[in-house]
Design a protein around this motif. Structure first.
Motif, short mmCIF file in Angstrom:
data_model
loop_
_atom_site.label_atom_id
_atom_site.label_comp_id
_atom_site.label_asym_id
_atom_site.label_seq_id
_atom_site.Cartn_x
_atom_site.Cartn_y
_atom_site.Cartn_z
N CYS A 132 0.37 -7.18 -13.36
CA CYS A 132 0.00 -5.88 -12.31
C CYS A 132 0.76 -4.98 -12.23
O CYS A 132 1.51 -5.04 -11.05
N THR A 133 1.30 -4.07 -13.14
CA THR A 133 2.73 -3.43 -13.10
C THR A 133 2.38 -2.56 -12.58
O THR A 133 3.72 -2.51 -11.89
N THR A 134 1.82 -1.26 -12.33
CA THR A 134 2.40 -0.44 -11.90
C THR A 134 1.49 -0.57 -10.06
O THR A 134 2.59 0.10 -9.68
N VAL A 135 1.20 -1.99 -10.01
CA VAL A 135 1.09 -1.57 -7.92
C VAL A 135 2.28 -1.79 -7.54
O VAL A 135 2.71 -1.47 -6.61
N HIS A 136 3.46 -2.76 -8.12
CA HIS A 136 4.96 -2.32 -7.50
C HIS A 136 5.24 -1.44 -7.48
O HIS A 136 6.50 -1.11 -7.33
N LEU A 184 8.15 2.14 4.56
CA LEU A 184 7.11 1.39 4.35
C LEU A 184 6.29 1.77 3.18
O LEU A 184 5.56 2.72 2.89
N GLY A 185 6.47 1.20 1.82
CA GLY A 185 5.29 1.49 0.43
C GLY A 185 4.09 0.52 0.86
O GLY A 185 4.33 -0.86 0.50
N LEU A 186 2.46 0.40 0.76
CA LEU A 186 2.07 0.09 0.84
C LEU A 186 1.31 0.21 0.11
O LEU A 186 0.74 1.42 -1.18
N MET A 187 0.19 -0.49 -0.74
CA MET A 187 -0.86 -0.84 -1.83
C MET A 187 -1.35 -1.63 -1.93
O MET A 187 -1.17 -2.64 -1.60
N GLU A 188 -3.31 -1.29 -2.03
CA GLU A 188 -3.57 -2.49 -2.28
C GLU A 188 -4.01 -3.00 -3.59
O GLU A 188 -4.46 -1.98 -3.95
N ALA A 189 -3.73 -4.11 -3.71
CA ALA A 189 -3.59 -4.21 -5.07
C ALA A 189 -4.59 -4.86 -5.70
O ALA A 189 -4.47 -5.41 -4.71
N PRO A 190 -5.06 -5.39 -6.55
CA PRO A 190 -6.01 -6.25 -6.86
C PRO A 190 -6.31 -7.62 -6.60
O PRO A 190 -7.24 -8.14 -6.32
N ARG A 191 -4.76 -7.64 -6.00
CA ARG A 191 -5.02 -9.29 -5.20
C ARG A 191 -5.15 -9.35 -4.34
O ARG A 191 -4.70 -10.49 -3.06
N GLY A 192 -4.91 -8.13 -3.74
CA GLY A 192 -4.97 -8.02 -1.65
C GLY A 192 -3.51 -7.02 -1.45
O GLY A 192 -2.92 -6.52 -2.24
N LEU A 250 -6.94 -9.52 6.71
CA LEU A 250 -6.06 -8.82 6.47
C LEU A 250 -5.71 -7.37 5.41
O LEU A 250 -6.11 -8.24 4.06
N VAL A 251 -5.87 -6.46 5.65
CA VAL A 251 -5.95 -5.02 4.96
C VAL A 251 -5.03 -4.24 5.37
O VAL A 251 -4.51 -3.99 6.77
N LEU A 252 -3.98 -3.99 5.07
CA LEU A 252 -2.67 -3.33 5.16
C LEU A 252 -2.91 -1.98 5.21
O LEU A 252 -2.55 -1.14 5.57
N GLY A 253 -4.01 -1.48 3.95
CA GLY A 253 -4.64 -0.28 3.55
C GLY A 253 -3.59 0.41 2.64
O GLY A 253 -2.94 0.20 2.47
N GLU A 254 -4.69 1.23 1.99
CA GLU A 254 -4.81 1.94 0.60
C GLU A 254 -4.52 3.31 1.04
O GLU A 254 -6.09 3.49 1.27
N PRO A 255 -3.35 4.74 1.02
CA PRO A 255 -3.89 5.39 1.58
C PRO A 255 -4.18 6.70 1.46
O PRO A 255 -4.83 6.16 -0.26
N ARG A 314 -5.19 8.88 6.88
CA ARG A 314 -6.35 8.73 6.19
C ARG A 314 -6.35 7.80 5.05
O ARG A 314 -4.51 7.73 4.24
N PHE A 315 -7.61 7.20 4.63
CA PHE A 315 -7.15 5.82 3.91
C PHE A 315 -8.72 5.78 3.22
O PHE A 315 -9.10 5.87 3.53
N PHE A 316 -8.04 5.41 2.05
CA PHE A 316 -9.33 5.26 0.99
C PHE A 316 -9.87 4.22 1.54
O PHE A 316 -11.22 3.42 1.45
N ILE A 317 -9.56 3.06 2.00
CA ILE A 317 -9.60 1.34 2.57
C ILE A 317 -8.75 1.47 3.32
O ILE A 317 -7.14 1.07 4.29
N PRO A 318 -9.18 0.89 4.90
CA PRO A 318 -8.50 1.22 6.23
C PRO A 318 -7.76 0.29 6.27
O PRO A 318 -8.77 -0.63 6.58
N PRO A 319 -6.73 0.21 7.05
CA PRO A 319 -6.58 -1.28 7.28
C PRO A 319 -7.03 -1.37 8.78
O PRO A 319 -6.84 -1.13 9.34
#
Length: 566
Positions: free
Chosen positions: A63-67, A472-480, A281-286, A295-300
């Motif tokens: 999952c290279t892109t997520v980091h 702070l950089g948030l990213m909902e990665a495939p694993r979480g 827990l979902v930290l959120g995908e903006p 505004r979130f695609f996946i709300p925290p």
């Protein structure tokens, strides 16, 4: 009480060890250990924050892109950089591609062999297999000749005594339940997915120049849009992107989800075990790139003790990491938790000299820290996200979840399980595949309006930065949920912490002795044969464990060596 050790338990990304204490054949307690050290935070100290993403994405080769995105978002947050809309949409398309790619690869190549038996596929009738496949979907390859060809390939491997990619399975285990025709269908799609996944990642090469580890930029994307150019993003490349998105949605709808439902229908009892800790827990995908926009695609979202109706908004100040049972030490003592902005990375290996038989689970026993939210252990990943969207009533999600569960005759509580986790991943893949069509349409409309900007250079020069800032950089990665936390001081990285999904799910115990989701999910499992612990593999693999977030250097004698980083 005897102890069972599985090391490594992951199929492609090793370094994860499970030790389970058995009473008879039942698991009474379990311990999860990351057996390699990760040192990316140390590597990043003192570096230019604009280049941090290039190092951070090397945390993982999967999952290279997520980091990279989490790192870029953290730096952009610290320096208050606004990203052009086109760049944000291109990032979303790359993120969506990773989700679809990663989840399909996980299902077929990392998890499906826990449920399907390729050896049993030799007993199948290709004609009946074709009838079964056509009853499930309109996938155009579902002909008797197609399945016969796949079966002959498997037969040739078995007769040579070389199972290749199917070697080292517990193929004589009594709990493989699929009929031969379902096994043959799934194995055929396993092989199809191998080729399919090499095609769809072309989207990353179009926008990022290469894959894995595409190119990115703080402030936007290094993908200039010029419809008249042969080298920039033009209509030919955009048309190819649309074709790839359609191919992703097609495979998910015609192959992945039908296979998932068919397999799940034979393993109904696995919707009743393997839950974990009950907190999600979902930290959120903006929706864009900054969580500060609100505004979130996946709300925290935080769900405490399965209480969907009482879901809570997330307070990022409640994230802490413990090292009580981890091979690190904190300056203020190992019993306290530290917020990532105050995080410390000081290695302190106190484990046994390898090779060893057992870990000392009463002391420190893992290279993973133990993240906690509000002091609680919580599961992150597809199940947490589907539950969050379901609880918040996002249009269409509740209907989709209820529809799939009703086809299996199951209530919503069935999601709190090993197979529920696997089903949630499939449903999330459907959401991302279709969201990509919307993001693509927005990108085309924006370009048509005359906006071709993909980069904001206003704050590229360090002279425009504040003397000191945190981001702070948030990213909902495939694993979480993935979060990167950066402290920039006088143009350089003063401190950097990455809190990754597998540390949330696979951590050791914390100062209060609370187990992680991996550890809790195994308790109560009864093994048919402890020499072939297929039941443990099924549950741990349902989390999609990945311990690649590690720097691991060994000599042939398997002793740690010292490395000076320049």
């Amino acid at each position: 009480m005897k102890r069972l050790v599985i090391d490594p338990i992951t199929r492609i990304e090793g370094h994860l060890r499970i030790e389970a204490e058995l009473e008879g054949n039942s698991i009474k307690s379990a311990y999860s250990s990351g057996t390699m050290v990760r040192g990316i935070e140390i590597i990043l100290r003192g570096r230019d924050p604009r280049e941090a993403w290039a190092f951070a994405q090397r945390i993982c080769g999967v999952c290279t892109t997520v980091h990279a995105f989490a790192s870029i978002r953290a730096v952009e947050d610290a320096l208050s950089i606004k990203v052009p809309k086109n760049a944000s949409l291109i990032r979303k398309l790359m993120i969506g591609t990773l989700f679809v790619h990663d989840h399909v690869v996980h299902f077929y190549h990392l998890h499906a062999l826990d449920w399907i038996n390729p050896v049993h596929a030799l007993k199948a009738d290709p004609v009946k297999t074709s009838e079964l496949a056509r009853s499930l979907s309109s996938y155009e390859k579902s002909t008797p000749s197609y399945f016969k060809e796949v079966q002959e390939k498997i037969r040739a491997q078995v007769e040579r005594g070389q199972l290749g990619i199917f070697s080292k399975g517990y193929w004589n285990h009594p709990d493989y339940r699929l009929p031969p025709e379902a096994n043959l269908m799934a194995v055929a799609h396993y092989l199809d997915a191998l080729n399919w996944q090499t095609q769809i990642v072309q989207l990353h090469t179009i926008f990022g120049g290469k894959n894995p580890h595409p190119n990115f930029a703080v402030g936007g994307m290094p993908s200039p849009i010029d419809l008249q150019s042969d080298t920039a993003i033009n209509m030919e490349k955009l048309s190819r992107v649309k074709t790839l998105i359609d191919q992703m949605a097609d495979f998910v709808e015609k192959v992945y989800l039908p296979d998932l439902l068919a397999i799940a229908s034979f393993y109904g009892d696995w919707f009743q075990k393997g839950e974990g800790v009950g907190n999600f827990l979902v930290l959120g995908e903006p929706e864009g790139d900054s969580y500060r926009d609100g505004r979130f695609f996946i709300p925290p979202t935080f769900i405490r003790d399965r209480k969907l109706q009482a879901y809570e908004d997330v307070d990022y100040s409640k994230v802490e990491e413990y090292v009580t049972h981890s091979w690190y030490k904190y300056s203020k003592g190992d019993q306290i938790g530290l917020h990532p902005f105050e995080g410390e990375t000081v290695l302190n290996y106190t484990g046994p000299e390898p090779p060893y038989e057992y870990l000392n689970v009463e002391g420190k026993y893992s290279w993973l820290k133990a993240p906690r939210y509000g002091g609680l252990s919580a599961e992150v990943g597809p199940l947490a996200r589907i539950l969050a969207l379901y609880a918040r009533g996002l249009p269409g999600v509740r209907e989709m979840v209820d529809s799939y569960l009703s086809r299996l005759g199951l209530p919503i509580s069935a999601l709190y399980s090993t197979m529920g986790r696997t089903l949630s991943r499939g449903l999330e893949t459907y959401l991302y595949a279709h969201a990509m069509k919307g993001w693509y349409a927005q990108l085309i409309e924006n370009i048509k309006s005359g906006d071709t900007r993909t980069f904001n250079a206003e704050k590229w020069e360090p002279s425009t930065w504040p003397r000191e800032a945190k981001g702070l950089g948030l990213m909902e990665a495939p694993r979480g949920s993935l979060s990167h936390w950066v402290h920039v001081k006088e143009g350089r990285i003063e401190n950097y912490q990455a809190v990754v999904p597998t540390t949330w799910n696979g951590s050791p115990r914390d100062a209060k002795g609370q187990p992680s989701p991996y550890e809790a999910s195994l308790v109560g499992h009864t093994l048919a044969d402890p020499r072939e612990p297929l039941e443990i593999l099924r549950t741990i693999h349902s989390f999609d464990p990945c311990l690649a977030c590690a720097v691991h250097l060994y000599r042939e004698e398997e002793e740690l060596i010292s490395v000076k980083l320049l």
